[in-house]
Structure formats: C-alpha cells, structure tokens
Design a protein around this motif. Structure first.
Motif, mmCIF file in Angstrom:
data_model
loop_
_atom_site.group_PDB
_atom_site.id
_atom_site.type_symbol
_atom_site.label_atom_id
_atom_site.label_comp_id
_atom_site.label_asym_id
_atom_site.label_seq_id
_atom_site.Cartn_x
_atom_site.Cartn_y
_atom_site.Cartn_z
ATOM 1 N N PHE A 1 16.018 4.196 1.487
ATOM 2 C CA PHE A 1 16.136 3.487 2.759
ATOM 3 C C PHE A 1 16.775 2.116 2.626
ATOM 4 O O PHE A 1 17.122 1.493 3.625
ATOM 5 C CB PHE A 1 14.769 3.369 3.438
ATOM 6 C CG PHE A 1 13.927 2.199 3.003
ATOM 7 C CD1 PHE A 1 13.663 1.161 3.892
ATOM 8 C CD2 PHE A 1 13.390 2.138 1.732
ATOM 9 C CE1 PHE A 1 12.881 0.087 3.507
ATOM 10 C CE2 PHE A 1 12.611 1.069 1.332
ATOM 11 C CZ PHE A 1 12.349 0.042 2.236
ATOM 12 N N LEU A 2 16.987 1.650 1.395
ATOM 13 C CA LEU A 2 17.660 0.366 1.198
ATOM 14 C C LEU A 2 18.605 0.455 0.025
ATOM 15 O O LEU A 2 18.312 1.115 -0.980
ATOM 16 C CB LEU A 2 16.645 -0.759 0.903
ATOM 17 C CG LEU A 2 15.793 -1.285 2.051
ATOM 18 C CD1 LEU A 2 14.836 -2.333 1.519
ATOM 19 C CD2 LEU A 2 16.664 -1.878 3.129
ATOM 20 N N LYS B 1 9.228 5.556 -1.223
ATOM 21 C CA LYS B 1 10.371 4.919 -0.577
ATOM 22 C C LYS B 1 11.283 4.381 -1.675
ATOM 23 O O LYS B 1 10.809 3.761 -2.626
ATOM 24 C CB LYS B 1 9.922 3.800 0.354
ATOM 25 C CG LYS B 1 9.214 4.291 1.613
ATOM 26 C CD LYS B 1 8.864 3.121 2.503
ATOM 27 C CE LYS B 1 8.251 3.610 3.811
ATOM 28 N NZ LYS B 1 9.238 4.316 4.642
ATOM 29 N N ALA B 2 12.583 4.626 -1.547
ATOM 30 C CA ALA B 2 13.501 4.318 -2.640
ATOM 31 C C ALA B 2 14.477 3.202 -2.263
ATOM 32 O O ALA B 2 14.992 3.156 -1.145
ATOM 33 C CB ALA B 2 14.273 5.568 -3.055
ATOM 34 N N ILE B 3 14.724 2.332 -3.228
ATOM 35 C CA ILE B 3 15.685 1.236 -3.106
ATOM 36 C C ILE B 3 16.658 1.362 -4.267
ATOM 37 O O ILE B 3 16.253 1.608 -5.402
ATOM 38 C CB ILE B 3 14.979 -0.130 -3.148
ATOM 39 C CG1 ILE B 3 13.996 -0.276 -1.975
ATOM 40 C CG2 ILE B 3 15.997 -1.273 -3.117
ATOM 41 C CD1 ILE B 3 13.126 -1.521 -2.055
ATOM 42 N N VAL C 1 9.734 -6.812 4.731
ATOM 43 C CA VAL C 1 9.759 -5.373 4.988
ATOM 44 C C VAL C 1 8.436 -4.964 5.610
ATOM 45 O O VAL C 1 7.365 -5.299 5.107
ATOM 46 C CB VAL C 1 9.985 -4.575 3.684
ATOM 47 C CG1 VAL C 1 9.991 -3.081 3.961
ATOM 48 C CG2 VAL C 1 11.298 -4.999 3.036
ATOM 49 N N SER C 2 8.510 -4.242 6.725
ATOM 50 C CA SER C 2 7.321 -3.737 7.404
ATOM 51 C C SER C 2 7.381 -2.226 7.440
ATOM 52 O O SER C 2 8.405 -1.636 7.772
ATOM 53 C CB SER C 2 7.242 -4.286 8.832
ATOM 54 O OG SER C 2 6.245 -3.612 9.566
ATOM 55 N N HIS C 3 6.276 -1.556 7.122
ATOM 56 C CA HIS C 3 6.259 -0.100 7.167
ATOM 57 C C HIS C 3 6.248 0.418 8.597
ATOM 58 O O HIS C 3 6.654 1.540 8.868
ATOM 59 C CB HIS C 3 5.058 0.445 6.399
ATOM 60 C CG HIS C 3 5.129 0.114 4.947
ATOM 61 N ND1 HIS C 3 4.098 -0.485 4.263
ATOM 62 C CD2 HIS C 3 6.134 0.260 4.050
ATOM 63 C CE1 HIS C 3 4.451 -0.670 3.013
ATOM 64 N NE2 HIS C 3 5.676 -0.245 2.862
ATOM 65 N N ALA C 4 5.772 -0.404 9.542
ATOM 66 C CA ALA C 4 5.801 0.012 10.939
ATOM 67 C C ALA C 4 7.234 0.101 11.444
ATOM 68 O O ALA C 4 7.572 0.920 12.292
ATOM 69 C CB ALA C 4 5.003 -0.975 11.791
ATOM 70 N N GLY D 1 0.782 -1.220 0.000
ATOM 71 C CA GLY D 1 0.000 0.000 0.000
ATOM 72 C C GLY D 1 0.817 1.274 0.000
ATOM 73 O O GLY D 1 0.268 2.380 0.090
ATOM 74 N N THR D 2 2.135 1.164 -0.122
ATOM 75 C CA THR D 2 3.037 2.316 -0.118
ATOM 76 C C THR D 2 3.780 2.387 -1.451
ATOM 77 O O THR D 2 4.214 1.358 -1.963
ATOM 78 C CB THR D 2 4.055 2.193 1.042
ATOM 79 O OG1 THR D 2 3.352 2.224 2.282
ATOM 80 C CG2 THR D 2 5.066 3.323 1.005
ATOM 81 N N PRO D 3 3.944 3.590 -2.030
ATOM 82 C CA PRO D 3 4.672 3.697 -3.300
ATOM 83 C C PRO D 3 6.176 3.520 -3.110
ATOM 84 O O PRO D 3 6.772 4.103 -2.214
ATOM 85 C CB PRO D 3 4.336 5.114 -3.780
ATOM 86 C CG PRO D 3 4.017 5.885 -2.546
ATOM 87 C CD PRO D 3 3.392 4.903 -1.598
#
Length: 285
Positions: free
Chosen positions: A221-222, A165-167, A254-257, A134-136
């Motif tokens: 973040f990764l 969020k970028a990898i 991977v958890s968004h929390a 549910g997150t881009p």
C-alpha cells in the motif's frame, strides 16, 4: 492507533559535508519517538554521496543513535554502490557497497525487525517485519534498479506474508515530474546493464517493478520515494537544497481507519522554513 513514519530521503550530502545535521536528525527522532509514536524510520537510498569509508563512518555514527530506540530500514541507492566516477561514465558493483561494514545483519535483527535478506549477511536487499499500531507490517528495501532475481525473491517473500501491510522502498522509482522512471524517460536515473562490474546486471525500472511485483500483491500500500498507484503522498526531493536540505525530513502519519499516508510534514533544523508544494511546515527543532 495512528503511528508515524519518518522518511529520510537522500541523506548523501550530510555524511559528505554536514555530518552534524544527520546526527541532529537522529537525535530528534530518538527524542520524539514516544510523543509522535514513531513506528519506523525509512531511509530511501543514497545514504552517502561517495561510497568510501569516511562517509560511511560518519553516517553510521549518526544513525546508530537510533539503535534500540526506533527501528530503521536502509535502502542502497546509486551513490551507495558506485565504485568509480568520471564525467564520461560511472561504474557500479552490486556487492560493492560498504554498507555491510558499518550496519550489520545482526544489528538489524536485534534493533530493526530484520526478517531476511536476499544475499546472506548483506543488507542491500532486505525485508523487516514490525507491528505498527497493532497491525503487522513488512518493509522491503530493494537495491537501485533491482535485478530480476531480487524481484523474484521479493515476490516469494510477499506471497508468504499476505496478512501483512507491505511497504516498498527503493531508489530512482519516481522521476522529477512525478511520473515513473522508465528506460525511455529519465534514463539518467537508471543504470544500464553494462554499468555494473565485474559483470553486467539485469535492471528493472519503476514500471517493471510495478508489473513484476507491486501489482501482484494487494497488500503493498506504500512505496517510497513515491507512490505505487495506490493512495500515497509524494515525498519531496530536498537533498539538492542548501546544506543538503538542512535536516528536513518528511514525517507521515498512518491511520488504519484510512490506510494511507497523510500530508507529509517537514521538520527542518533551521528557523527558515522550506517552501515545498503540498507540504506543510511545522515548527523548527
């Protein structure tokens, strides 16, 4: 909702000598895509060992199993762009990889969320956009020792996606001791500008990628194969092990929390477990 990333590190020995293992890896991913909520598969470079048609054909037959099942992103490593090799010297061509003969921009758009490429019609430097949990997300696959202009391109694209969020995946980012690959340490992992034909190329090390790209964008973040200095689990190198690693592939939740990769899990294709520091072994498949 947590999701799963499957990392394929240095698959190079499978197309060379153990094609059935790469096929079984892809089939396992496809079969477990729903139960593990696999959001994407990331190949971190060195897809083949020798940049020649036979190995690319075998890699393509295996990885195209994922078409329409799970998005996958491919990075090109040094083996994928090497055009000649002797004991004295290897030569590379930025546009010499055969990847585009077997994996097309059109298929990447259709199946894997491709958003754009540095060079039109070529996959050596690309970004893909997904919705994961549910997150881009935006995933960059950059060439080995990326050029100045490639980092500038990625910087512009990242600036246009601040809400994603970028990898980042690129070959030869982390040295065997866990530190960054830089010009003054583990130089063997980096090309020299003069190693490229038909003309020399600029080359950026891990430290330079950090300075010129990663640290400028807080949404990165990764970074695979290894970390960007933000919370991330280290992905072990296994391609030099017996049978090219015998199908082991790190699987990260991977958890968004708690926005970081949890401890990687290895799913090898054999009953004999692989013993790697800091990595938990699950059942074989």
């Amino acid at each position: 909702m947590p999701f799963t990333l499957v990392i394929l590190p240095d698959t190079q020995n499978y197309p060379k000598a153990y094609h059935d293992i790469l096929t079984r890896q892809a089939e396992w991913i496809a079969a477990n895509a729903e139960s593990l909520n696999i959001g994407a598969v990331l190949n971190v470079g060195d897809i083949v060992d020798n940049n020649e048609p036979g190995q690319w054909e075998r890699a393509a037959r295996s990885l195209h199993v994922l078409d329409g099942v799970v998005p996958y992103v491919l990075a090109v490593g040094n083996h994928d762009v090497r055009i000649s090799y002797t004991q004295e010297r290897s030569l590379f061509n930025r546009d010499g990889s055969l990847i585009n003969n077997y994996f097309t921009v059109e298929d990447a758009r259709r199946y894997s969320g491709l958003g754009g490429t540095f060079a039109p019609g070529r996959l050596e430097n690309s970004y893909s956009v997904f919705s994961l949990g549910g997150t881009p997300y935006i995933v960059f696959a950059l060439e080995w020792g990326p050029r100045d202009e490639v980092l500038a391109w990625a910087d512009v694209v990242l600036s246009a996606h601040p809400d994603h969020k970028a990898i980042l995946i690129t070959d030869a980012f982390t040295a065997p001791d866990g530190g960054w690959v830089t010009p003054d340490r583990f130089l063997v992992s980096l090309p020299a500008p003069g190693d490229f034909v038909p003309e020399p190329s600029t080359v950026n090390s891990a430290a330079e990628i950090w300075e010129r790209l990663i640290h400028r964008h807080s949404n990165v973040f990764l970074q695979f194969p290894d970390g960007s200095g933000r919370p991330v689990s280290r992905i072990p190198s296994i391609h030099s092990r017996k049978n090219g690693g015998h199908g082991a592939k790190p699987v990260a939740t991977v958890s968004h929390a708690a926005p970081h990769v949890l401890q990687p899990l290895l799913f090898p294709l054999s009953e004999r477990p692989l013993t790697l520091p800091g990595v938990r072994q699950l059942d074989h498949v």
